[in-house]
Design an enzyme around this catalytic site. Sequence first.
Site, PDB file in Angstrom:
ATOM      1  N   ASN A   8       0.868  -1.177   0.000  1.00 52.86           N
ATOM      2  CA  ASN A   8       0.000   0.000   0.000  1.00 52.86           C
ATOM      3  C   ASN A   8       0.907   1.230   0.000  1.00 52.86           C
ATOM      4  O   ASN A   8       1.447   1.613   1.031  1.00 52.86           O
ATOM      5  CB  ASN A   8      -0.896  -0.032   1.252  1.00 52.86           C
ATOM      6  CG  ASN A   8      -1.790   1.198   1.333  1.00 52.86           C
ATOM      7  OD1 ASN A   8      -1.876   1.978   0.386  1.00 52.86           O
ATOM      8  ND2 ASN A   8      -2.454   1.372   2.465  1.00 52.86           N
ATOM      9  N   TRP A   9       1.068   1.822  -1.178  1.00 55.97           N
ATOM     10  CA  TRP A   9       2.011   2.948  -1.305  1.00 55.97           C
ATOM     11  C   TRP A   9       1.447   4.247  -0.733  1.00 55.97           C
ATOM     12  O   TRP A   9       2.167   5.226  -0.613  1.00 55.97           O
ATOM     13  CB  TRP A   9       2.354   3.163  -2.788  1.00 55.97           C
ATOM     14  CG  TRP A   9       3.299   2.161  -3.356  1.00 55.97           C
ATOM     15  CD1 TRP A   9       3.848   1.083  -2.718  1.00 55.97           C
ATOM     16  CD2 TRP A   9       3.831   2.145  -4.690  1.00 55.97           C
ATOM     17  NE1 TRP A   9       4.671   0.395  -3.584  1.00 55.97           N
ATOM     18  CE2 TRP A   9       4.680   1.027  -4.798  1.00 55.97           C
ATOM     19  CE3 TRP A   9       3.663   2.961  -5.812  1.00 55.97           C
ATOM     20  CZ2 TRP A   9       5.374   0.719  -5.971  1.00 55.97           C
ATOM     21  CZ3 TRP A   9       4.341   2.653  -6.983  1.00 55.97           C
ATOM     22  CH2 TRP A   9       5.190   1.543  -7.062  1.00 55.97           C
ATOM     23  N   LYS A  10       0.148   4.245  -0.450  1.00 54.93           N
ATOM     24  CA  LYS A  10      -0.499   5.479   0.052  1.00 54.93           C
ATOM     25  C   LYS A  10      -0.202   6.638  -0.914  1.00 54.93           C
ATOM     26  O   LYS A  10      -0.202   6.413  -2.116  1.00 54.93           O
ATOM     27  CB  LYS A  10      -0.052   5.753   1.494  1.00 54.93           C
ATOM     28  CG  LYS A  10      -0.242   4.519   2.378  1.00 54.93           C
ATOM     29  CD  LYS A  10      -0.092   4.767   3.838  1.00 54.93           C
ATOM     30  CE  LYS A  10      -0.350   3.464   4.587  1.00 54.93           C
ATOM     31  NZ  LYS A  10      -0.363   3.611   6.033  1.00 54.93           N
ATOM     32  N   HIS A  92      -9.956   1.664   4.243  1.00 56.07           N
ATOM     33  CA  HIS A  92      -8.712   1.830   5.002  1.00 56.07           C
ATOM     34  C   HIS A  92      -8.937   2.876   6.098  1.00 56.07           C
ATOM     35  O   HIS A  92      -9.677   3.837   5.898  1.00 56.07           O
ATOM     36  CB  HIS A  92      -7.578   2.263   4.063  1.00 56.07           C
ATOM     37  CG  HIS A  92      -6.240   2.213   4.727  1.00 56.07           C
ATOM     38  ND1 HIS A  92      -5.804   3.216   5.559  1.00 56.07           N
ATOM     39  CD2 HIS A  92      -5.260   1.275   4.706  1.00 56.07           C
ATOM     40  CE1 HIS A  92      -4.603   2.890   6.024  1.00 56.07           C
ATOM     41  NE2 HIS A  92      -4.253   1.713   5.517  1.00 56.07           N
ATOM     42  N   GLU A 161      -6.314  -4.603  10.536  1.00 54.33           N
ATOM     43  CA  GLU A 161      -5.292  -3.573  10.630  1.00 54.33           C
ATOM     44  C   GLU A 161      -5.591  -2.655  11.818  1.00 54.33           C
ATOM     45  O   GLU A 161      -6.288  -1.648  11.668  1.00 54.33           O
ATOM     46  CB  GLU A 161      -5.257  -2.772   9.321  1.00 54.33           C
ATOM     47  CG  GLU A 161      -3.901  -2.243   9.052  1.00 54.33           C
ATOM     48  CD  GLU A 161      -3.741  -1.614   7.689  1.00 54.33           C
ATOM     49  OE1 GLU A 161      -2.783  -1.989   7.009  1.00 54.33           O
ATOM     50  OE2 GLU A 161      -4.539  -0.743   7.313  1.00 54.33           O
ATOM     51  N   SER A 210       2.624  -1.768  10.468  1.00 52.41           N
ATOM     52  CA  SER A 210       4.069  -1.784  10.736  1.00 52.41           C
ATOM     53  C   SER A 210       4.746  -3.111  10.372  1.00 52.41           C
ATOM     54  O   SER A 210       5.679  -3.546  11.054  1.00 52.41           O
ATOM     55  CB  SER A 210       4.372  -1.436  12.203  1.00 52.41           C
ATOM     56  OG  SER A 210       3.991  -0.107  12.477  1.00 52.41           O
ATOM     57  N   GLY A 231       2.606  -1.055   4.363  1.00 50.41           N
ATOM     58  CA  GLY A 231       2.620   0.356   3.988  1.00 50.41           C
ATOM     59  C   GLY A 231       4.034   0.853   3.787  1.00 50.41           C
ATOM     60  O   GLY A 231       4.651   0.617   2.745  1.00 50.41           O
TER      61      GLY A 231
HETATM   62  P1  PGA Z   1       2.300   0.569   7.639  1.00 45.69           P
HETATM   63  O1  PGA Z   1       0.906   0.820   6.912  1.00 45.69           O
HETATM   64  O2  PGA Z   1       2.854  -0.707   7.134  1.00 45.69           O
HETATM   65  O3  PGA Z   1       3.144   1.770   7.253  1.00 45.69           O
HETATM   66  O4  PGA Z   1       2.012   0.526   9.097  1.00 45.69           O
HETATM   67  C1  PGA Z   1       0.000  -0.210   6.670  1.00 45.69           C
HETATM   68  C2  PGA Z   1      -1.276   0.342   6.139  1.00 45.69           C
HETATM   69  O5  PGA Z   1      -1.729   1.406   6.608  1.00 45.69           O
HETATM   70  O6  PGA Z   1      -1.892  -0.257   5.228  1.00 45.69           O
END
Ligand code: PGA
Length: 250
Positions: A8-10, A92, A161, A210, A231
């Site tokens: 998930n590159w956001k 999300h 999540e 994380s 992420g």
């Molecule tokens: P993260 O994000 O791995 O940076 O905690 C995961 C997500 O929000 O999908």
Amino acid sequence: MKKIIIANWKMNPPSPKEAQAIFAKVKGRAARLSGVETVIAPPFVFLPILKSGGKIKLAAQDVAKDDGGPWTGEVSARMVKGLGASYAIIGHSERRELGEGDEVVREKLYQSLSRGIKSVLCVGEKEKSQEVFPHIVRDEIKKALRGIPKYFASKTIIAYEPVWAISSHSKGKADTPQNFFEMSIFIRRTVLDVWGKLAALRLPIIYGGSVNAKNARGFLEVDGGAGVLVGKASLDAREFNKILEIANTI
Ligand code: PGA
């Protein structure tokens, strides 16, 4: 069963060139791994320049709750499918934070599934201290699945999540594989209430929050766990590729 590993590159990276560079490195590695379903969820604007195919799939990070019409800034499930996305992330916590309520999440899930897109419904409690958190998760699932026909079950994935575990959260620290295991049983029971036994047993449940190359193995080895949603660590191709390698051995 292949492990499902979703990047998930956001709202990253900042340029098409950088997006292509990360994508190319991951694609090269994924091509050699037969035990992993590798999925990349870039910002919408990068979907047309990243080519799915081979062993890599594309995902949208969101879809609109409608199929078309006067919705400034929205992008429909039909549109992302046309650009090669075969997966979509729905509900999300960062979208919920922007005001997306349970009913909107449900409508988005329906749109996405109606287009034949594998839809990753994200659920999770906000605070670690919330004693009633299993009920929060159950509530999110029940509200999201309400009225969604059972025949869509085979295209549905649930990502547990916990919001407090996401790396950008002030105290962001991964949950434990043990808790993920317990939550996955709880999630399956909740889905059983809605869609029945077969759908509940077959439902892929993945963990997010994380995840990195150091802790991924723990979550991937959880009995009944189907993969991870990554992420921050997915923006570093070397780190993400390590997670793919680990998943391929399990
Ligand atoms: P993260 O994000 O791995 O940076 O905690 C995961 C997500 O929000 O999908």
